[in-house]
Design a protein around this motif. Structure first.
Motif, PDB file in Angstrom:
ATOM      1  N   ARG A 583      37.231  63.839  45.259  1.00  0.00           N
ATOM      2  CA  ARG A 583      37.228  64.902  46.342  1.00  0.00           C
ATOM      3  C   ARG A 583      38.803  64.755  47.259  1.00  0.00           C
ATOM      4  NH1 ARG A 583      33.830  64.389  49.802  1.00  0.00           N
ATOM      5  NH2 ARG A 583      32.923  62.307  48.982  1.00  0.00           N
ATOM      6  N   ARG A 584      39.387  63.718  46.720  1.00  0.00           N
ATOM      7  CA  ARG A 584      40.697  63.177  47.728  1.00  0.00           C
ATOM      8  C   ARG A 584      40.226  62.885  48.950  1.00  0.00           C
ATOM      9  NH1 ARG A 584      45.281  64.100  44.352  1.00  0.00           N
ATOM     10  NH2 ARG A 584      46.408  64.092  46.470  1.00  0.00           N
ATOM     11  N   ASP A 585      38.899  62.335  49.238  1.00  0.00           N
ATOM     12  CA  ASP A 585      38.556  62.145  50.630  1.00  0.00           C
ATOM     13  C   ASP A 585      39.221  60.891  51.250  1.00  0.00           C
ATOM     14  OD1 ASP A 585      37.268  61.849  52.969  1.00  0.00           O
ATOM     15  OD2 ASP A 585      35.072  61.792  51.718  1.00  0.00           O
ATOM     16  N   VAL A 586      40.163  60.909  52.125  1.00  0.00           N
ATOM     17  CA  VAL A 586      40.461  59.724  52.672  1.00  0.00           C
ATOM     18  C   VAL A 586      39.540  59.088  53.358  1.00  0.00           C
ATOM     19  CG1 VAL A 586      42.463  59.037  54.331  1.00  0.00           C
ATOM     20  CG2 VAL A 586      42.991  60.888  52.809  1.00  0.00           C
ATOM     21  N   THR A 587      38.798  59.668  54.367  1.00  0.00           N
ATOM     22  CA  THR A 587      37.907  58.920  55.005  1.00  0.00           C
ATOM     23  C   THR A 587      36.640  58.248  54.236  1.00  0.00           C
ATOM     24  OG1 THR A 587      38.212  60.528  56.809  1.00  0.00           O
ATOM     25  CG2 THR A 587      36.030  59.440  56.699  1.00  0.00           C
ATOM     26  N   GLY A 588      36.313  58.729  53.149  1.00  0.00           N
ATOM     27  CA  GLY A 588      35.493  58.221  52.189  1.00  0.00           C
ATOM     28  C   GLY A 588      36.116  57.173  51.622  1.00  0.00           C
ATOM     29  N   LEU A 589      37.243  57.254  51.235  1.00  0.00           N
ATOM     30  CA  LEU A 589      38.132  56.052  50.612  1.00  0.00           C
ATOM     31  C   LEU A 589      37.969  54.714  51.649  1.00  0.00           C
ATOM     32  CD1 LEU A 589      40.924  57.545  48.427  1.00  0.00           C
ATOM     33  CD2 LEU A 589      38.881  56.324  47.579  1.00  0.00           C
ATOM     34  N   LEU A 590      38.452  55.103  52.732  1.00  0.00           N
ATOM     35  CA  LEU A 590      38.727  54.021  53.683  1.00  0.00           C
ATOM     36  C   LEU A 590      37.017  53.479  53.954  1.00  0.00           C
ATOM     37  CD1 LEU A 590      41.090  55.671  56.334  1.00  0.00           C
ATOM     38  CD2 LEU A 590      41.579  53.697  54.783  1.00  0.00           C
ATOM     39  N   ALA A 591      36.048  54.208  53.995  1.00  0.00           N
ATOM     40  CA  ALA A 591      35.022  53.631  54.083  1.00  0.00           C
ATOM     41  C   ALA A 591      34.364  52.746  52.841  1.00  0.00           C
ATOM     42  CB  ALA A 591      33.924  54.796  54.308  1.00  0.00           C
ATOM     43  N   ALA A 592      34.855  53.350  51.626  1.00  0.00           N
ATOM     44  CA  ALA A 592      34.505  52.475  50.570  1.00  0.00           C
ATOM     45  C   ALA A 592      35.367  51.176  50.640  1.00  0.00           C
ATOM     46  CB  ALA A 592      34.945  53.334  49.340  1.00  0.00           C
ATOM     47  N   ALA A 593      36.467  51.216  51.057  1.00  0.00           N
ATOM     48  CA  ALA A 593      37.242  50.016  51.257  1.00  0.00           C
ATOM     49  C   ALA A 593      36.445  48.862  52.104  1.00  0.00           C
ATOM     50  CB  ALA A 593      38.839  50.320  51.745  1.00  0.00           C
ATOM     51  N   GLU A 594      35.920  49.596  53.199  1.00  0.00           N
ATOM     52  CA  GLU A 594      35.356  48.511  54.157  1.00  0.00           C
ATOM     53  C   GLU A 594      34.202  48.004  53.508  1.00  0.00           C
ATOM     54  OE1 GLU A 594      34.606  46.355  57.245  1.00  0.00           O
ATOM     55  OE2 GLU A 594      36.553  47.516  56.752  1.00  0.00           O
ATOM     56  N   GLN A 595      33.311  48.760  52.583  1.00  0.00           N
ATOM     57  CA  GLN A 595      32.113  48.180  51.969  1.00  0.00           C
ATOM     58  C   GLN A 595      32.630  47.234  50.889  1.00  0.00           C
ATOM     59  OE1 GLN A 595      29.623  51.303  50.029  1.00  0.00           O
ATOM     60  NE2 GLN A 595      30.413  52.662  51.162  1.00  0.00           N
ATOM     61  N   ALA A 596      33.748  47.505  50.214  1.00  0.00           N
ATOM     62  CA  ALA A 596      34.445  46.387  49.307  1.00  0.00           C
ATOM     63  C   ALA A 596      34.699  44.990  49.931  1.00  0.00           C
ATOM     64  CB  ALA A 596      35.522  46.915  48.654  1.00  0.00           C
ATOM     65  N   TYR A 597      35.321  45.405  51.224  1.00  0.00           N
ATOM     66  CA  TYR A 597      35.954  44.263  52.036  1.00  0.00           C
ATOM     67  C   TYR A 597      34.578  43.374  52.462  1.00  0.00           C
ATOM     68  CZ  TYR A 597      37.150  41.836  56.246  1.00  0.00           C
ATOM     69  OH  TYR A 597      37.285  40.584  57.115  1.00  0.00           O
ATOM     70  N   GLU A 598      33.277  44.017  52.750  1.00  0.00           N
ATOM     71  CA  GLU A 598      32.050  43.561  53.112  1.00  0.00           C
ATOM     72  C   GLU A 598      31.483  42.159  51.887  1.00  0.00           C
ATOM     73  OE1 GLU A 598      29.496  46.266  54.708  1.00  0.00           O
ATOM     74  OE2 GLU A 598      30.666  46.459  56.582  1.00  0.00           O
ATOM     75  N   LEU A 599      31.707  43.029  50.582  1.00  0.00           N
ATOM     76  CA  LEU A 599      31.366  42.251  49.615  1.00  0.00           C
ATOM     77  C   LEU A 599      32.446  41.318  48.770  1.00  0.00           C
ATOM     78  CD1 LEU A 599      29.995  45.119  47.682  1.00  0.00           C
ATOM     79  CD2 LEU A 599      28.561  43.448  48.738  1.00  0.00           C
ATOM     80  N   ARG A 600      33.481  41.247  49.595  1.00  0.00           N
ATOM     81  CA  ARG A 600      34.760  40.502  49.317  1.00  0.00           C
ATOM     82  C   ARG A 600      35.280  40.543  47.800  1.00  0.00           C
ATOM     83  NH1 ARG A 600      31.941  34.751  50.812  1.00  0.00           N
ATOM     84  NH2 ARG A 600      30.176  35.925  50.161  1.00  0.00           N
ATOM     85  N   LEU A 601      35.161  42.021  47.494  1.00  0.00           N
ATOM     86  CA  LEU A 601      35.821  42.498  46.289  1.00  0.00           C
ATOM     87  C   LEU A 601      37.210  42.986  46.421  1.00  0.00           C
ATOM     88  CD1 LEU A 601      32.397  44.302  44.882  1.00  0.00           C
ATOM     89  CD2 LEU A 601      33.572  42.251  44.105  1.00  0.00           C
ATOM     90  N   ASP A 602      38.108  42.087  46.525  1.00  0.00           N
ATOM     91  CA  ASP A 602      39.521  42.571  46.792  1.00  0.00           C
ATOM     92  C   ASP A 602      40.244  43.379  45.993  1.00  0.00           C
ATOM     93  OD1 ASP A 602      39.313  40.701  48.819  1.00  0.00           O
ATOM     94  OD2 ASP A 602      40.243  38.969  47.926  1.00  0.00           O
ATOM     95  N   ALA A 603      39.784  43.443  44.697  1.00  0.00           N
ATOM     96  CA  ALA A 603      40.591  44.426  43.794  1.00  0.00           C
ATOM     97  C   ALA A 603      40.028  45.798  43.985  1.00  0.00           C
ATOM     98  CB  ALA A 603      40.102  44.087  42.211  1.00  0.00           C
ATOM     99  N   ILE A 604      38.839  46.057  44.170  1.00  0.00           N
ATOM    100  CA  ILE A 604      38.067  47.306  44.588  1.00  0.00           C
ATOM    101  C   ILE A 604      38.719  47.849  45.908  1.00  0.00           C
ATOM    102  CG2 ILE A 604      36.209  48.700  44.987  1.00  0.00           C
ATOM    103  CD1 ILE A 604      34.589  47.043  42.914  1.00  0.00           C
ATOM    104  N   GLU A 605      38.753  46.921  46.879  1.00  0.00           N
ATOM    105  CA  GLU A 605      39.313  47.363  48.296  1.00  0.00           C
ATOM    106  C   GLU A 605      40.796  47.807  48.197  1.00  0.00           C
ATOM    107  OE1 GLU A 605      40.111  45.609  52.796  1.00  0.00           O
ATOM    108  OE2 GLU A 605      39.403  44.108  51.001  1.00  0.00           O
ATOM    109  N   ALA A 606      41.545  46.985  47.477  1.00  0.00           N
ATOM    110  CA  ALA A 606      42.956  47.524  47.190  1.00  0.00           C
ATOM    111  C   ALA A 606      42.995  48.706  46.566  1.00  0.00           C
ATOM    112  CB  ALA A 606      43.745  46.268  46.273  1.00  0.00           C
ATOM    113  N   ARG A 607      42.260  49.022  45.722  1.00  0.00           N
ATOM    114  CA  ARG A 607      42.419  50.310  44.836  1.00  0.00           C
ATOM    115  C   ARG A 607      41.815  51.438  45.776  1.00  0.00           C
ATOM    116  NH1 ARG A 607      38.131  51.628  39.675  1.00  0.00           N
ATOM    117  NH2 ARG A 607      38.401  54.093  39.938  1.00  0.00           N
ATOM    118  N   CYS A 608      40.999  51.153  46.680  1.00  0.00           N
ATOM    119  CA  CYS A 608      40.512  52.464  47.473  1.00  0.00           C
ATOM    120  C   CYS A 608      41.650  52.616  48.541  1.00  0.00           C
ATOM    121  CB  CYS A 608      39.272  51.806  48.482  1.00  0.00           C
ATOM    122  SG  CYS A 608      37.737  51.759  47.310  1.00  0.00           S
ATOM    123  N   ALA A 609      42.339  51.473  49.035  1.00  0.00           N
ATOM    124  CA  ALA A 609      43.396  51.567  50.080  1.00  0.00           C
ATOM    125  C   ALA A 609      44.727  52.284  49.488  1.00  0.00           C
ATOM    126  CB  ALA A 609      43.835  50.143  50.540  1.00  0.00           C
TER     127      ALA A 609
END
Length: 707
Positions: A583-609
């Motif tokens: 959906r090209r949802d910037v807010t949703g991607l930033l929220a997902a990046a924060e979830q990845a950060y909490e799980l310490r999944l750096d590759a997924i966080e970088a993808r979201c960012a």
């Protein structure tokens, strides 16, 4: 063990395989002072050498005595009274003796005096067994005893066939039987069989085979037990074709004379070996034949619950080997909570069930089940099975750090088990790091795993190690080495446990995706389709998510659909990333990046960012772009290569505009900037106006992360 690891690595100046560390630690008895001598001795012998950048051993290290210390021990023994020397001799031969039995032979006064002087100790077992405090004294005394004296002492405390009544632990039992055979005595065959089983449990199958070779000719059930133990030892040495031949050679009349549970054990062992030897026939066929025989017996003498449990668990494990969970899932769930079943059966079923749920979309249930198993502490006999289940479950919910802690702890404990399973432990450790995108952290253990598995092909896992190494190199940007390991993986074929085969396929596909090869995502999507068809929704979701790095709407919808049939934080995160990307949802991607950060999944966080930054720039959303850029800048310092690089270019600033923007973003006032650059305040204000217009911000606070 950690100190031994550090010392050996420092001496050789490079990476050292965990199996090598375990051997050196065992040889030095945990004494750091002996490590230097052992390492240099084994290097001089050519036993310790470098392979693929990792130091490994070709064969076991034989401990060598320290002459000065031995002389002191001998002198101390010689100064003791005759009574004390006889007690020492007795304990040297028997290892452990119940204190009451020892007092009956030598009197309590002698024993009290020896305990007070630290010569003996008494354990806390129900048998209250006495033993020599200095193991080396026991070895030296045994070495000086002649065969006749040994037999005389052994006859005083004969173990017969009941080692559990003696209080001996497994190592002591094996040593007792070995010494008894060495001096020409004839121990009870049952005791030899027990010691062989103990040797297999302690990851010393060669020792078990040596014991079994010393057994006299056996007939009937004892011959069957010997065959079963020999097959188990050969299987641990990856000589499964020989193991199968041993079991197939058990005469039909012997099999017919066995108790139902023993006949079931034979069928279960045959089934397990056939899993690894596809050319040997259907792995379930021996179990079906055993069920038929058991049904006939049941008509004559009633059902045999123990035999049924053996066959059920063997069937569950055979299905788990190929990942075919759905046909057994309902029965497996019922068996794991059957209050009338034996504890060992329920535990075995629960470990298989944890695998199944982790693969089939019930990740949270699997984690709760594993926690209940872990609470009772993994037993040594099923330690490998527990760790494999833990890896499946914890990576499925995104808890890769817990996997790292588990396998680092396993290797730190050391022991001879690392000789056979050190490569597997380091492979799992590397795979856990790769799940987070940490190729740099994975590289050391995966290269060590590959070196060990080249020496000893445990679980036929070499292909998994090669593909994991390829992914690690791809994640750090070394395409040449990644390609080399992919080529090696293509040559390493053979049956693997489903879990490791899945990891190998996904690592290969992910490595090719990171390298920009189109066949990588295609292979992972094909794998995902097979997994979904077999009910393995978690495995399918993981594969599609990796492939979607360069995917489109089809892959994103697929991930979202699978997520409806999954549990756990990682499943929710994958769905959130897919939905927001679609959906090209910037807010949703930033929220997902924060979830990845909490799980310490750096590759997924970088993808979201990276995606959020692209979409935000496209929308002219400077605030969101600043947040995404700040996150991406931090990750760029952690990850050598980003999984995705923003495609939308940042607005072009002139060199002077960028210079002023950087100073303004750092908090400098217009006057400070003007003084530093030697221009007027009005010039600074004019440049900042152009910067604000180009970047779409209204104040210097909005510059953070954009310049």
């Amino acid at each position: 063990m950690p100190e031994t690891r550090r010392l050996v690595a420092a001496i050789v100046g490079g990476r050292v395989a965990s199996s090598t560390i375990g051997e050196v630690h065992y040889a030095c008895g945990g004494n750091p002072a002996e490590v230097y001598g052992i390492v240099h001795r084994e290097r001089a012998r050519g036993n310790l050498h470098e392979r693929g950048g990792v130091w490994t051993l070709d064969r076991s290290v034989r401990p060598e005595p320290v002459r000065g210390a031995d002389d002191l021990i001998r002198a101390r023994w010689a100064r003791e009274s005759q009574d004390v020397r006889e007690v020492i001799e007795q304990l040297a031969v028997a290892r452990r003796v119940p204190i009451t039995a020892l007092a009956g032979l030598f009197g309590s006064e002698v024993l009290v005096d020896m305990e007070d002087r630290g010569l003996i100790a008494v354990d806390t077992s129900q048998h209250r067994c006495a033993y020599l405090r200095e193991p080396r004294m026991a070895e030296l005394v045994r070495a000086r005893l002649g065969p006749d004296r040994h037999r005389e002492l052994a006859s005083l405390m004969s173990l017969g066939g009941a080692s559990e009544e003696s209080g001996l632990d497994r190592e002591e039992l094996i040593s007792y039987v070995e010494w008894t055979l060495e001096v020409g005595s004839t121990p009870d065959p049952g005791l030899v069989l027990q010691s062989a089983a103990a040797a297999v449990e302690l990851s010393e199958p060669d020792r078990a085979l040596a014991l079994l070779d010393r057994l006299p000719g056996l007939e009937g059930p004892p011959a069957f037990e010997a065959a079963l133990r020999r097959a188990a030892a050969l299987a641990r040495l990856e000589r499964r074709d020989e193991a199968l031949s041993v079991l197939e050679a058990v005469p039909a009349d012997v099999l017919g004379s066995l108790e139902a549970v023993d006949a079931a054990r034979h069928a279960a062992a045959m089934s397990e070996l056939r899993c690894w030897l596809p050319g040997a026939g259907d792995a379930l066929e021996p179990l079906r034949a055993a069920w038929d025989r058991l049904a006939v017996r049941a008509e004559e003498s009633g059902p045999d619950r123990a035999a049924a449990e053996v066959l059920d668990l063997a069937e569950f494990r055979a299905h788990a080997f190929t990942g075919d969970f759905m046909p057994i899932l309902a029965r497996l769930e019922a068996a794991s909570r059957d209050a009338d079943a034996s504890e060992g059966f329920r535990r075995g079923c629960s470990l298989v069930l944890a695998h199944a749920w982790a693969a089939c979309g019930r990740e949270a249930d699997a984690a709760a089940l594993l926690a209940s198993i872990e609470f009772s502490a993994p037993r040594r006999t099923d330690e490998g099975e527990f760790m494999a289940s833990a890896f499946s479950v914890w990576t499925a919910i995104g808890d890769w750090k817990r996997c790292v802690d588990l396998f680092e702890g396993y290797m730190d404990k050391g022991g001879r088990r690392l000789t056979l399973r050190g490569g597997i432990a380091e492979l799992y450790l590397a795979l856990a790091h790769l799940a987070a995108g940490h190729g740099s952290a994975a590289l050391g253990p995966v290269l060590s795993a590959a070196a060990q598995l080249e020496e000893f092909p445990a679980l036929n896992a070499l292909r998994a190690a090669y593909t994991a190494a390829a992914l690690a190199y791809a994640q750090i940007g070394d395409s040449g080495e990644a390609e080399r390991f992919l080529a090696l993986a293509a040559k390493a074929r053979g049956p693997m446990f489903w879990q490791l085969a899945m990891c190998a396929d996904q690592c290969e596909g992910a490595a090719r995706t990171w390298l920009g090869q189109g066949d990588g995502p295609a292979a992972m999507l094909a794998r995902a389709a097979r997994d979904e068809a077999a009910g393995r929704t978690s495995a399918a979701g993981s594969a599609v998510f990796e492939a979607s790095l360069v995917g489109g709407e089809r892959e994103f919808l697929w991930i979202e659909r699978l997520a409806h049939h999954r549990q756990g934080p990682l499943a929710h995160l994958c769905a959130a990333v897919a939905s927001a990307t679609r959906r090209r949802d910037v807010t949703g991607l930033l929220a997902a990046a924060e979830q990845a950060y909490e799980l310490r999944l750096d590759a997924i966080e970088a993808r979201c960012a990276a995606l959020a930054l692209d979409f935000a720039r496209g929308e002219g959303n400077s605030v969101a772009a600043g947040l995404a850029q700040t996150r991406l800048d931090r990750l760029a310092r952690v990850l050598p290569v980003l999984p995705l690089v923003p495609q939308t270019p940042a607005p072009m600033l002139t060199e002077r505009e960028r210079q002023i923007a950087v100073l303004a973003a750092s908090g400098s006032s217009n006057r400070d900037i003007a003084d530093e650059l030697g221009v007027s305040v009005r010039t600074v204000e004019g440049h900042l106006y152009q910067v604000f217009m180009k970047l779409g911000v209204s104040s210097r606070a909005g510059l953070a992360g954009l310049v």
